[in-house]
Motif scaffolding. Structure first.
Motif, mmCIF file in Angstrom:
data_model
loop_
_atom_site.group_PDB
_atom_site.id
_atom_site.type_symbol
_atom_site.label_atom_id
_atom_site.label_comp_id
_atom_site.label_asym_id
_atom_site.label_seq_id
_atom_site.Cartn_x
_atom_site.Cartn_y
_atom_site.Cartn_z
ATOM 1 N N LEU A 54 0.723 -1.165 -0.149
ATOM 2 C CA LEU A 54 -0.090 -0.088 -0.020
ATOM 3 C C LEU A 54 0.815 1.327 -0.061
ATOM 4 N N ALA A 55 1.722 1.155 0.821
ATOM 5 C CA ALA A 55 2.652 2.533 0.828
ATOM 6 C C ALA A 55 3.340 2.763 -0.492
ATOM 7 N N VAL A 56 3.800 1.673 -1.062
ATOM 8 C CA VAL A 56 4.263 2.207 -2.421
ATOM 9 C C VAL A 56 3.496 2.587 -3.529
ATOM 10 N N VAL A 57 2.253 2.023 -3.536
ATOM 11 C CA VAL A 57 1.101 2.644 -4.215
ATOM 12 C C VAL A 57 0.773 3.814 -4.071
ATOM 13 N N ALA A 58 0.797 4.334 -2.755
ATOM 14 C CA ALA A 58 0.292 5.734 -2.416
ATOM 15 C C ALA A 58 1.421 6.638 -3.070
ATOM 16 N N GLN A 59 2.799 6.195 -3.316
ATOM 17 C CA GLN A 59 3.879 7.133 -3.945
ATOM 18 C C GLN A 59 3.617 7.254 -5.320
ATOM 19 N N MET A 60 3.014 6.177 -6.181
ATOM 20 C CA MET A 60 3.138 6.058 -7.385
ATOM 21 C C MET A 60 1.655 6.426 -8.094
ATOM 22 N N ALA A 61 0.657 6.191 -7.449
ATOM 23 C CA ALA A 61 -0.663 6.330 -8.119
ATOM 24 C C ALA A 61 -1.331 7.421 -7.899
ATOM 25 N N ASP A 62 -2.200 7.942 -8.945
ATOM 26 C CA ASP A 62 -3.184 9.131 -8.776
ATOM 27 C C ASP A 62 -4.470 8.395 -8.170
ATOM 28 N N VAL A 63 -4.600 7.373 -8.671
ATOM 29 C CA VAL A 63 -6.158 6.867 -8.697
ATOM 30 C C VAL A 63 -5.792 5.390 -8.066
ATOM 31 N N ILE A 64 -6.467 4.951 -7.013
ATOM 32 C CA ILE A 64 -6.144 3.375 -6.401
ATOM 33 C C ILE A 64 -7.582 2.586 -6.629
ATOM 34 N N LYS A 65 -7.299 1.600 -6.916
ATOM 35 C CA LYS A 65 -8.516 0.617 -6.994
ATOM 36 C C LYS A 65 -8.154 -0.932 -6.234
ATOM 37 N N VAL A 66 -8.949 -1.226 -5.354
ATOM 38 C CA VAL A 66 -8.672 -2.237 -4.556
ATOM 39 C C VAL A 66 -9.592 -3.560 -4.896
ATOM 40 N N LEU A 67 -8.755 -4.605 -5.112
ATOM 41 C CA LEU A 67 -9.431 -5.732 -5.643
ATOM 42 C C LEU A 67 -9.735 -6.602 -4.664
ATOM 43 N N ARG A 68 -10.602 -7.695 -4.725
ATOM 44 C CA ARG A 68 -10.336 -8.862 -3.688
ATOM 45 C C ARG A 68 -11.253 -9.800 -4.285
#
Lengths: 306, 441, 313
Positions: free
Chosen positions: B122-136
């Motif tokens: 999650l922390a990496v994605v917080a740096q790289m992304a503008d939009v986050i999509k969570v899948l399960r």
């Protein structure tokens, strides 16, 4: 679309739990799915086993019983005729199943005992034992095994026990290499380390932790090794330095009747006679190869519920 | 498309620059010369050392972090409209990861390319992304712009993901040491991997050893368990000196120190049932037989929040988290006082991690266990440790109470390590880069 | 490494003389031999000297091309009509090499083409039928293949002769015609093995991540094969070829006996049957040397095509 998220629990992590099947039901299921080549192979192997076990009942005449009619043609008395000194070829074929296959099985088992135990020990020990064994195996394998067998047989003479021991020792090098290689993959696993940390003895680690995990490749190898041993012994017998007469053996039967082949243009059946024992050898190895091929394919990742 | 494990994905027989430019030359986008020129520029933007000549090397001649950047250049060479990153930094150390992330972000910005970043971190994605999509389970749980998603997640599942990071063990009073390492030195062959290591582990507490790969943190576990006898120094356990080699230790000494491994998959034998796996230490150490063993195994299964229905299962019928629980139960079966946990959560999903960590904390409280926790993950340390030991290149850089170690001032290496751990703050990477540039400038 | 192995092999082959039972002198010379002639025979073999000394003498002799004297032709009376092993081996070695190269000439290109094409069209009908056929073929003993060929091409239709009896005076064309059947037998046996191994090696290579990567980046199938797979394929292919040529060397023994071809294999088999140890030793040494040499060449090809070793860090 969104789904309802449920509360986490360790119990619920695996969604589908199925009843464990017993080994027998599982193998029945996979048998039913086996390709026709593998089924064909299994039927043939089973047939050979029956013939080998019940040879004295099935054979019309004795193994070395001589009749006064050498090179008799195919007839109702001598189904495949008689050989150069008048022995019934059909009877000798049946006894041959027992002798040729029996000797090959004994040799393969011996090769696996030697190669398997040493390979396991080398994989676990990894120090001087591994070095010494692996280097000696390298050297042994640097000589083609048929040639090596020829040299050794010329020294010790061609008796059945010499034959079994020599071929088994030469063949155990390959078993050693395979066992060592697959065991090395298992030995580095943490569960082996865990067993060692617990203080388990070498025997327990070999038997309970490693052996169950290396069985599939070893079983497949057993089939292939058997074919190889079987063909080597047949070749040696064919060359006249394997199983010695009067013991009925398919390899030497080919040699003894080889000259008949040139009569094929006058009597096709006579021409076929030397091919019969050769075909018997080929059929068994083909059958085993089919089964092993399927087994390898099945155990290389495809489980029965996928 | 960018994938993890770059070492396997580049052809070992070709020079890097040939592989970087192959697809754009083939597609006829560029001539050979301009493609090579462009590749060198890309190497430069990606902060690769010696951008003019690094392309002449073969894949085996550069490091993992550099390879991943070459792969980025390879993906950028034909100027794609969309770039897919699939866990590109998973196998890298945190300090390397920061550099690779920074160069990937700068190249995406510089060429104005769209990018999809697939990760479990999650922390990496917080740096790289503008939009986050969570899948399960193959379904979309939630989608929102990064800042909104981080500050106000809507779905319960997303909240639970976030909460793992918030787990923090309160500081405890220090008791007498149960294990002490005194002046430990250890070697692999001629190479010295531990230099004069001194560590005290107080009874009933958790000591975390942090460091990157090659820091010697796992070697400490091997020395304590006796797998790698130390060349000098003493391992003292419960007041007595332990013999260095495993073979010289008594059964009881082996029983009192247990170990839990990182990969539960390889730590339990795939051909044994749960009953056999947990039952073996009971029979081996405590001499239990038949019905008593089974009863105790069921007790242990309940202790790790599973039940008797698992007795006859094989490992392949268990999930990753359940396997790790079985490993914990196997360790508990020996009734140890001291458990070494080697990266026990790093192979698991966030939410399963939280379950395992909570279980370990509860067991510690109930059974008075002492843990030595080996990890590279700072949030795990925060969640479970009382004391922290920072290691680098086989030496202890810093050690003390968790609260002390995480407070400045830090020795240089601790500072680098702590600052390289991605945080949930979406501005963290930008701030870090500008801070480091200021220091360098 | 190759030299070390050869050295070890030479020791093993030499020790074969050591392992002979004590009364073999009697066995060779016949029951009528007196104790004196047996003792003289043992002295001639140098059996009264320590093993190390004899090994040294034997090795120097072998290196100078002297393989010793054959046991046959000796008899109880002490008259020696035996021949030098080298004289027996040399012409036959030429015949064997001729036969082996004939077989290799057809087998190598054929099996590479089959192996690569089946690997590319994996699981197609073409691949399945070829794989089935070769799986069957590798299960056949060499003499079975040989006799089937004799039955159809010689006995029933007389296309080729069933006996490959050549001598030093046979013309080249005639020679090729006469060895057609043995060469064909060897080719069939070898192709099956070599093709299966090539197929496995190529499939293994095609499954590696960098080949997938090349496919992803849009390379055409031909380009994937030629540019990405082939440079990494030399080493495994060389190993496959060497391994099978070595196998060819062994297969030659049986085939020569079937077709009564005057090659080194038949010489060895006869010598084994007569327990003529010096000849067996000489033949074994030649077979082993060929085998080791071929594997050595494969290793060297593997090394010169591996960038890891060509361009160290």
């Amino acid at each position: 679309m969104k789904i309802k998220t449920n509360i986490y629990s360790a119990l619920g992590e695996v969604s589908s739990v199925y009843d464990r099947r017993s080994i027998w039901t599982r193998s029945l299921i996979s048998l039913r799915k086996a390709p026709y080549t593998a089924r064909f192979g299994m039927v043939i192997i089973f047939g050979y086993m029956l013939v080998a076990i019940f040879a004295p009942i099935l054979a019309p005449y004795g193994e070395a019983q001589v009749f006064p009619k050498p090179y008799a043609p195919w007839s109702s008395d001598y189904i495949f005729g008689t050989d150069q000194i008048g022995r019934d070829i059909f009877s000798r074929m049946i006894y041959g199943a027992r002798n040729t296959v029996g000797i090959a099985v004994a040799t393969t088992i011996l090769a696996f005992l030697i190669g398997g135990v040493l390979g396991l020990a080398a994989a676990i020990n990894r120090s001087w034992l591994d070095q010494v064994l692996s280097r000696s195996v390298d050297v042994l394998m640097a000589i083609p095994s048929l040639i090596f067998a020829l040299v050794l047989l010329s020294i010790f003479g061609s008796t059945v026990s010499n034959l079994i021991i020599i071929i088994a020792v030469l063949d155990s090098t390959r078993v050693y290499r395979l066992t060592r290689a697959v065991s090395l993959n298992v030995v580095v696993m943490d569960y082996v380390e865990a067993a060692r940390l617990r203080g388990e003895g070498l025997g327990w680690i070999m038997r309970r932790e490693i052996l169950p995990n290396i069985m599939p490749p070893l079983i497949a190898e057993f089939g292939l090794r058997f074919c190889f041993v079987f063909l080597t012994i047949a070749a040696l017998s064919f060359l006249g330095i394997g199983i010695q007469p009067p013991t009925a053996d398919w390899g030497s039967m080919v040699r003894e009747n080889a000259s008949l082949i040139m009569f094929a243009q006058y009597d096709l059946k006579a021409g076929l006679t030397p091919l019969l024992p050769a075909a018997a050898i080929a059929l068994l190895t083909v059958a085993i190869n089919f089964v092993v091929d399927w087994f390898l394919h099945k155990t290389s990742g495809l489980r029965d519920d996928q | 498309m960018l994938l993890n494990q770059p070492r396997l994905r580049l052809n070992p027989a070709h020079r890097l620059i040939v592989q970087t430019t192959a697809s754009s030359i083939r597609a006829g986008i560029k001539s050979r010369e301009s493609a090579y020129e462009d590749a060198k520029q890309l190497y430069d933007v990606l902060n690769l050392p010696d951008p003019d000549h690094i392309g002449d090397r073969y894949p085996h001649q550069v490091s993992g972090g550099q390879l991943q950047r070459v792969m980025t250049a390879m993906a950028m060479s034909p100027r794609p409209d969309l770039l897919v990153f699939d866990e590109p930094t998973t196998a890298l150390d945190v300090t390397t990861q920061v550099e690779v992330l920074a160069s990937m972000r700068s190249i995406v910005e510089e060429f104005n390319t769209a990018a999809i970043y697939i990760t479990h971190d999650l922390a990496v994605v917080a740096q790289m992304a503008d939009v986050i999509k969570v899948l399960r389970y193959g379904y979309e749980v939630e989608e929102a712009p990064t800042r909104q998603m981080l500050s106000a997640p809507e779905q319960a599942y997303t909240k639970s993901l976030w909460s793992v990071r918030a787990l923090e063990k309160p500081q405890q009073a220090v008791q007498a040491s149960v294990l002490s390492l005194k002046g430990i030195e250890a070697r692999y062959g001629a190479e010295k991997v531990l230099h004069n290591v001194n560590i005290e582990v107080p009874k009933g507490s958790t000591v975390a050893i942090v460091g990157e790969s090659g820091s010697g943190k796992s070697t400490i576990a091997r020395v304590i368990t006796g797998l790698l006898p130390q060349t000098s120094g003493i391992v003292q356990f419960a007041g007595e000196d332990l013999p260095p080699a495993l073979a010289n230790r008594s059964k009881d000494q082996k029983r009192r120190i247990q170990m839990i491994y990182q990969m539960a998959d390889t730590a339990i034998n795939p051909r044994q049932t749960v009953r056999e796996i947990i039952g073996r230490p009971l029979e081996f150490y405590l001499g239990m037989r038949g019905g008593t063993t089974t009863k105790r195994v069921v007790d242990l299964l309940e202790m790790i929040e599973l039940d008797a229905g698992f007795l006859e299962r094989l490992p392949e019928e268990l999930s990753g988290g359940q396997k790790q629980r079985i490993c914990i139960a196997r360790a508990l079966a020996a009734e140890p006082e001291f458990i070494i946990c080697d990266e026990v959560t790093s192979a698991l999903d966030q939410i399963v991690q939280e379950g395992i960590l909570k279980l370990l904390l509860r067991l510690q409280k109930e059974l008075g266990l002492t843990y030595l926790f080996i990890t590279h993950d700072i949030s795990t340390v925060k969640a479970i440790a009382d004391q922290v030991v920072v290691m680098n290149k086989g030496e202890v850089v810093e050690q003390g109470l968790k609260t002390d170690v995480f407070q400045p001032p830090h020795p240089d290496y601790t500072a680098l390590l702590l600052s390289s751990v991605p945080e949930m703050d979406p501005d963290w990477l930008s701030n870090l880069i500008s801070k480091r540039q200021m220091v360098a400038g | 490494m190759g030299v070390a192995t050869l050295f070890a092999v030479s020791i093993i082959i030499f020790s074969s003389m050591e392992l002979l039972p004590g009364d073999f002198g009697q066995a060779i010379l016949g029951q009528a031999a007196t104790e004196d002639t047996v003792a003289a025979f043992r002295r001639e073999l140098g059996l009264d000297q320590p093993a190390i000394v004899r090994y040294g003498q034997w090795l120097t002799a072998v290196l100078q091309g002297d393989l010793g004297t054959s046991f046959s032709g000796r008899n109880a009376s002490g008259v020696d009509r035996s021949r030098e092993v080298v004289d027996l081996v040399a012409p036959r070695l030429r015949n064997t090499l001729f036969l082996a190269s004939m077989a290799a000439l057809f087998a190598i290109p054929l099996s590479l083409v089959l192996g690569i094409s089946t690997a590319l069209y994996r699981n197609s009908v073409y691949d399945r039928s070829i794989s089935m056929t070769t799986l069957t073929a590798i299960s056949f003993p060499e003499f079975f293949v040989a006799y089937i060929l004799i039955l159809f091409l010689s006995s029933l239709s007389s296309v080729f002769p069933s006996l490959a009896n050549v001598d030093a005076d046979t013309q080249f064309g005639e020679r090729v015609y006469r060895v057609a059947l043995p060469a064909l037998t060897l080719t069939l046996v070898i192709v099956a093995h070599m093709m299966r191994m090539t197929r496995a090696a190529i499939i293994n290579l095609l499954a590696s991540p960098y080949i997938q990567m090349a496919r992803l980046s849009g390379a055409s199938p031909t380009e994937v094969i030629l540019k990405h797979a082939l440079p990494n394929a030399w080493a495994p292919i060389a190993t496959v070829i060497a391994f099978n040529l070595a196998y060819l060397v062994v297969g030659v023994v049986v085939v020569e006996v079937v077709f009564v071809y005057p090659g080194i294999g038949q010489l060895m088999v006869d010598a084994v049957a007569r327990r003529d140890i010096p000849v067996v030793q000489g033949c074994a040494l030649i077979f082993a040397m060929t085998y080791i040499l071929l594997n050595l060449i494969a290793d060297i090809i593997g090394i010169v095509t591996n960038p890891r070793l060509l361009y160290p860090k």
